[in-house]
Design a protein around this motif. Sequence first.
Motif, PDB file in Angstrom:
ATOM      1  N   PRO A 101       0.834  -1.200   0.000  1.00 27.23           N
ATOM      2  CA  PRO A 101       0.000   0.000   0.000  1.00 27.23           C
ATOM      3  C   PRO A 101       0.870   1.252   0.000  1.00 27.23           C
ATOM      4  O   PRO A 101       1.703   1.455   0.886  1.00 27.23           O
ATOM      5  N   ALA A 102       0.703   2.078  -0.998  1.00 27.65           N
ATOM      6  CA  ALA A 102       1.469   3.318  -1.058  1.00 27.65           C
ATOM      7  C   ALA A 102       1.016   4.260   0.048  1.00 27.65           C
ATOM      8  O   ALA A 102      -0.170   4.343   0.366  1.00 27.65           O
ATOM      9  N   GLY A 103       1.942   4.968   0.643  1.00 29.72           N
ATOM     10  CA  GLY A 103       1.612   5.920   1.698  1.00 29.72           C
ATOM     11  C   GLY A 103       0.977   7.176   1.125  1.00 29.72           C
ATOM     12  O   GLY A 103       0.963   7.394  -0.091  1.00 29.72           O
ATOM     13  N   PRO A 104       0.439   8.030   1.994  1.00 32.71           N
ATOM     14  CA  PRO A 104      -0.237   9.248   1.526  1.00 32.71           C
ATOM     15  C   PRO A 104       0.689  10.213   0.802  1.00 32.71           C
ATOM     16  O   PRO A 104       0.229  11.090   0.070  1.00 32.71           O
ATOM     17  N   GLU A 105       1.988  10.040   0.996  1.00 34.81           N
ATOM     18  CA  GLU A 105       2.941  10.932   0.329  1.00 34.81           C
ATOM     19  C   GLU A 105       3.151  10.558  -1.135  1.00 34.81           C
ATOM     20  O   GLU A 105       3.715  11.331  -1.914  1.00 34.81           O
ATOM     21  N   VAL A 106       2.704   9.365  -1.543  1.00 33.49           N
ATOM     22  CA  VAL A 106       2.883   8.900  -2.917  1.00 33.49           C
ATOM     23  C   VAL A 106       1.740   9.418  -3.782  1.00 33.49           C
ATOM     24  O   VAL A 106       0.582   9.092  -3.556  1.00 33.49           O
TER      25      VAL A 106
END
Length: 283
Positions: free
Chosen positions: A200-205
């Motif tokens: 799961p990509a983090g919110p920064e991605v």
Amino acid sequence: MRRLWGTTVLVALTVGVSGCDSGPSEQPTSTFAPEAGACHATASDDRSPEAYAPIPCSSKHEAETFLVGLIRGTDGAASAPPAADTEAMWRLHDACDSEAARFLGGEWRESRLAMRALTPSAARWKAGERWYRCDLVEMLALDRWVPNPRANSLRAALTADSPLRLTCFTEPEEDGDALVDLPPASCTGPHGTEFAGIWPAGPEVEELTEEVMEAGCRSTIAQYVGAPETALKGRLEVLAYVAEAEPEWLAGRLSAMCFLYSPNQPLDRSLKNAGRSALPAAR
């Protein structure tokens, strides 16, 4: 890294809500609402009462409704259904997601299942409808991502060694960046590819570039194998399979399916928790 792009929907069709247990703040003029536990012949996104034709899950069907709830609070008082990529959308997605895990007995993203969420159309919303509906759809195969009709419920379908789970595969065949063939294989017999999990990509991605996916999936694969990331170099390749959003199937939080691929020699056992000693020889 080898990149695989596909049309897999990794996350829900999502249009948001605030709460799940009480009705809209305004008096509705329409009393229609779908029912949980019903199945549907096709995985259509037509949400009108006229098109609603539930059938028993023992009949051949493409979609199964496992949760129906009501939209309340400020979201329910809005003049139109919540739009995609809003806080309201994430609340609905999370409600469907949590119940899907309980209903299935496992993580739907790690299987040949897609999750859909539907809300009333703008016209039905104006008529007072405030329901939301969560559906599951079995797909034919990872490289054939189309509905696969079934004739029984998906309840508890991901418990134990479910055939719906993504496990091992032969060597992938690609056409450019597109995956065209990935036949399943036994994890106890010769195979070249193995599903390692969802990154799961983090919110920064904000964008899933090759570099971002490689780093994320390499970490996922290392955890799956139980070996340091440095030990994978020259032994395993990273394959990432991502979603291409379609108008009716809005992708949610960015993520990627991660696969390990052994280009040097076929594997004859699963590498899950196998440790560094089980890795194929470096080239």
